[in-house]
Scaffold this active site. Structure first.
Site, PDB file in Angstrom:
ATOM      1  N   LYS A  17       6.110 -10.877   0.131  1.00  0.00           N
ATOM      2  CA  LYS A  17       6.942 -10.388   1.230  1.00  0.00           C
ATOM      3  C   LYS A  17       7.190 -11.481   2.276  1.00  0.00           C
ATOM      4  O   LYS A  17       6.563 -12.546   2.234  1.00  0.00           O
ATOM      5  CB  LYS A  17       6.266  -9.159   1.838  1.00  0.00           C
ATOM      6  CG  LYS A  17       6.172  -7.965   0.860  1.00  0.00           C
ATOM      7  CD  LYS A  17       5.530  -6.747   1.520  1.00  0.00           C
ATOM      8  CE  LYS A  17       5.547  -5.538   0.609  1.00  0.00           C
ATOM      9  NZ  LYS A  17       4.987  -4.321   1.270  1.00  0.00           N
ATOM     10  N   TYR A  57      13.686   0.371  -1.548  1.00  0.00           N
ATOM     11  CA  TYR A  57      12.665   1.279  -1.012  1.00  0.00           C
ATOM     12  C   TYR A  57      13.231   2.685  -0.753  1.00  0.00           C
ATOM     13  O   TYR A  57      12.694   3.416   0.071  1.00  0.00           O
ATOM     14  CB  TYR A  57      12.073   0.704   0.271  1.00  0.00           C
ATOM     15  CG  TYR A  57      10.990  -0.330   0.048  1.00  0.00           C
ATOM     16  CD1 TYR A  57       9.788   0.011  -0.593  1.00  0.00           C
ATOM     17  CD2 TYR A  57      11.122  -1.641   0.485  1.00  0.00           C
ATOM     18  CE1 TYR A  57       8.776  -0.924  -0.796  1.00  0.00           C
ATOM     19  CE2 TYR A  57      10.116  -2.584   0.289  1.00  0.00           C
ATOM     20  CZ  TYR A  57       8.949  -2.206  -0.347  1.00  0.00           C
ATOM     21  OH  TYR A  57       7.947  -3.135  -0.542  1.00  0.00           O
ATOM     22  N   PHE A  65       8.178   5.259   8.595  1.00  0.00           N
ATOM     23  CA  PHE A  65       8.126   3.796   8.655  1.00  0.00           C
ATOM     24  C   PHE A  65       9.277   3.121   7.917  1.00  0.00           C
ATOM     25  O   PHE A  65       9.313   1.896   7.796  1.00  0.00           O
ATOM     26  CB  PHE A  65       6.780   3.276   8.102  1.00  0.00           C
ATOM     27  CG  PHE A  65       6.462   3.710   6.688  1.00  0.00           C
ATOM     28  CD1 PHE A  65       7.003   3.045   5.592  1.00  0.00           C
ATOM     29  CD2 PHE A  65       5.599   4.766   6.450  1.00  0.00           C
ATOM     30  CE1 PHE A  65       6.718   3.429   4.290  1.00  0.00           C
ATOM     31  CE2 PHE A  65       5.290   5.158   5.139  1.00  0.00           C
ATOM     32  CZ  PHE A  65       5.855   4.480   4.068  1.00  0.00           C
ATOM     33  N   THR A  99      -2.940  -0.517   0.173  1.00  0.00           N
ATOM     34  CA  THR A  99      -1.786  -0.723   1.053  1.00  0.00           C
ATOM     35  C   THR A  99      -2.220  -1.187   2.441  1.00  0.00           C
ATOM     36  O   THR A  99      -1.628  -2.099   3.015  1.00  0.00           O
ATOM     37  CB  THR A  99      -0.985   0.603   1.178  1.00  0.00           C
ATOM     38  OG1 THR A  99      -0.706   1.096  -0.132  1.00  0.00           O
ATOM     39  CG2 THR A  99       0.299   0.396   1.940  1.00  0.00           C
ATOM     40  N   ARG A 110      -4.415  -8.540  -0.397  1.00  0.00           N
ATOM     41  CA  ARG A 110      -4.090  -7.930   0.901  1.00  0.00           C
ATOM     42  C   ARG A 110      -5.263  -8.081   1.880  1.00  0.00           C
ATOM     43  O   ARG A 110      -5.060  -8.361   3.059  1.00  0.00           O
ATOM     44  CB  ARG A 110      -3.696  -6.472   0.708  1.00  0.00           C
ATOM     45  CG  ARG A 110      -2.243  -6.350   0.214  1.00  0.00           C
ATOM     46  CD  ARG A 110      -1.923  -4.951  -0.233  1.00  0.00           C
ATOM     47  NE  ARG A 110      -0.489  -4.704  -0.313  1.00  0.00           N
ATOM     48  CZ  ARG A 110       0.038  -3.621  -0.881  1.00  0.00           C
ATOM     49  NH1 ARG A 110      -0.754  -2.697  -1.422  1.00  0.00           N
ATOM     50  NH2 ARG A 110       1.344  -3.458  -0.919  1.00  0.00           N
ATOM     51  N   ASN A 120       1.999  -6.351   4.805  1.00  0.00           N
ATOM     52  CA  ASN A 120       0.862  -6.425   3.874  1.00  0.00           C
ATOM     53  C   ASN A 120       1.088  -7.382   2.686  1.00  0.00           C
ATOM     54  O   ASN A 120       0.592  -7.172   1.591  1.00  0.00           O
ATOM     55  CB  ASN A 120       0.458  -5.026   3.420  1.00  0.00           C
ATOM     56  CG  ASN A 120       1.586  -4.301   2.722  1.00  0.00           C
ATOM     57  OD1 ASN A 120       2.677  -4.859   2.550  1.00  0.00           O
ATOM     58  ND2 ASN A 120       1.336  -3.074   2.309  1.00  0.00           N
ATOM     59  N   HIS A 123       4.084  -6.752  -2.689  1.00  0.00           N
ATOM     60  CA  HIS A 123       4.486  -5.471  -3.291  1.00  0.00           C
ATOM     61  C   HIS A 123       4.124  -5.485  -4.770  1.00  0.00           C
ATOM     62  O   HIS A 123       4.193  -6.529  -5.423  1.00  0.00           O
ATOM     63  CB  HIS A 123       6.013  -5.274  -3.171  1.00  0.00           C
ATOM     64  CG  HIS A 123       6.527  -4.175  -4.054  1.00  0.00           C
ATOM     65  ND1 HIS A 123       6.515  -2.853  -3.676  1.00  0.00           N
ATOM     66  CD2 HIS A 123       7.012  -4.201  -5.334  1.00  0.00           C
ATOM     67  CE1 HIS A 123       6.981  -2.115  -4.682  1.00  0.00           C
ATOM     68  NE2 HIS A 123       7.300  -2.906  -5.694  1.00  0.00           N
ATOM     69  N   GLU A 134      12.284  -1.659 -11.287  1.00  0.00           N
ATOM     70  CA  GLU A 134      12.208  -2.693 -10.252  1.00  0.00           C
ATOM     71  C   GLU A 134      12.472  -4.086 -10.830  1.00  0.00           C
ATOM     72  O   GLU A 134      13.099  -4.921 -10.177  1.00  0.00           O
ATOM     73  CB  GLU A 134      10.844  -2.637  -9.569  1.00  0.00           C
ATOM     74  CG  GLU A 134      10.674  -1.377  -8.719  1.00  0.00           C
ATOM     75  CD  GLU A 134       9.336  -1.295  -8.001  1.00  0.00           C
ATOM     76  OE1 GLU A 134       9.103  -0.288  -7.320  1.00  0.00           O
ATOM     77  OE2 GLU A 134       8.518  -2.238  -8.120  1.00  0.00           O
TER      78      GLU A 134
HETATM   79  P1  IDP Z   1       2.370   0.153  -1.642  1.00  0.00           P
HETATM   80  O1  IDP Z   1       3.155  -1.070  -1.199  1.00  0.00           O
HETATM   81  O2  IDP Z   1       0.888  -0.103  -1.619  1.00  0.00           O
HETATM   82  O3  IDP Z   1       2.844   0.736  -2.935  1.00  0.00           O
HETATM   83  P2  IDP Z   1       3.740   2.365  -0.315  1.00  0.00           P
HETATM   84  O4  IDP Z   1       3.082   3.632   0.123  1.00  0.00           O
HETATM   85  O5  IDP Z   1       4.615   2.425  -1.525  1.00  0.00           O
HETATM   86  O6  IDP Z   1       2.600   1.260  -0.492  1.00  0.00           O
HETATM   87  O7  IDP Z   1       4.575   1.816   0.923  1.00  0.00           O
HETATM   88  C1  IDP Z   1       5.539   0.791   0.748  1.00  0.00           C
HETATM   89  C2  IDP Z   1       5.400  -0.195   1.877  1.00  0.00           C
HETATM   90  O8  IDP Z   1       5.748   0.448   3.107  1.00  0.00           O
HETATM   91  C3  IDP Z   1       3.975  -0.726   2.125  1.00  0.00           C
HETATM   92  O9  IDP Z   1       3.612  -1.769   1.276  1.00  0.00           O
HETATM   93  C4  IDP Z   1       4.071  -1.169   3.562  1.00  0.00           C
HETATM   94  O10 IDP Z   1       4.753  -2.426   3.697  1.00  0.00           O
HETATM   95  C5  IDP Z   1       4.947  -0.067   4.166  1.00  0.00           C
HETATM   96  N1  IDP Z   1       4.121   1.019   4.704  1.00  0.00           N
HETATM   97  C6  IDP Z   1       3.440   1.953   4.005  1.00  0.00           C
HETATM   98  N2  IDP Z   1       2.787   2.809   4.799  1.00  0.00           N
HETATM   99  C7  IDP Z   1       3.087   2.416   6.054  1.00  0.00           C
HETATM  100  C8  IDP Z   1       2.725   2.918   7.352  1.00  0.00           C
HETATM  101  O11 IDP Z   1       1.992   3.909   7.486  1.00  0.00           O
HETATM  102  N3  IDP Z   1       3.242   2.250   8.422  1.00  0.00           N
HETATM  103  C9  IDP Z   1       4.047   1.170   8.314  1.00  0.00           C
HETATM  104  N4  IDP Z   1       4.420   0.664   7.107  1.00  0.00           N
HETATM  105  C10 IDP Z   1       3.941   1.272   5.991  1.00  0.00           C
HETATM  106 MG    MG Z   2       4.636   1.622  -3.423  1.00  0.00          MG
END
Ligand code: IDP
Ligand code: MG
Length: 150
Positions: A17, A57, A65, A99, A110, A120, A123, A134
């Site tokens: 990212k 996304y 978010f 995450t 991470r 984070n 992805h 994807e």
């Molecule tokens: P993942 O990347 O571990 O699969 P997802 O739940 O699919 O997690 O969320 C996608 C992305 O959205 C996360 O990697 C992060 O960058 C962002 N994200 C997820 N949860 C939050 C949150 O609670 N606050 C802000 N950003 C979030």
């Molecule tokens: Mg995800």
């Protein structure tokens, strides 16, 4: 005699990212990927538009978010990669860690590189079906689907 490889290789999509690029951690993250025995099948740096990030996304478009996520993912270039290994989808998620980096296991990418749940670092696809979609979102099959090159 024909020797067949019994292992079933799988592919997954990784994104390094914008925070990863900004921290100049691309090399270190790719080194961890290779040290974990993934083969990098395709690799490209790209600066996503808001339309691309929003579409990638789309599954999160109703989440609180979502706007923050699209803004973050478009604030600078990312590195997209197709990773291949046995059970690659799960293996890459394990290597990435949770995450929320504060909940990620020690030694995960991470935990070691990310600042927060939103910023984070990486992805990873979350299922084989999503991995196919994807990978197709970013790469043409002809860029990576060649036979083994070793
Ligand atoms: P993942 O990347 O571990 O699969 P997802 O739940 O699919 O997690 O969320 C996608 C992305 O959205 C996360 O990697 C992060 O960058 C962002 N994200 C997820 N949860 C939050 C949150 O609670 N606050 C802000 N950003 C979030
Ligand atoms: Mg995800």
């Amino acid at each position: 005699m024909v020797i067949r490889r019994m292992k079933t290789l799988q592919q997954t999509l990784a994104i390094l990212k914008p925070d990863c690029v900004q921290k100049r951690a691309v090399g270190q993250v790719l080194a961890r990927i290779e040290a974990a025995d993934f083969r990098i099948k395709a690799l490209r740096m790209i600066w996503l538009t808001r339309r691309m990030a929003g579409s990638f996304y789309a599954i999160h478009k109703d989440k609180p978010f979502y706007d923050e996520l699209v803004s973050f993912m478009t604030e600078g270039p990312v590195v997209v990669a197709v990773l291949e290994k046995e059970d690659a989808v799960q293996a890459w998620r394990t290597l990435m860690g949770a995450t929320d980096p504060s909940k990620a296991k020690p030694g995960t990418i991470r935990r070691d590189f990310a600042d927060s749940v939103s910023r984070n670092i990486v992805h990873g696809s979350d299922s084989e079906e999503n991995a196919r979609q994807e990978v197709d979102f970013f790469f043409s099959r002809c860029e990576w689907a060649a036979e083994d090159y070793e």
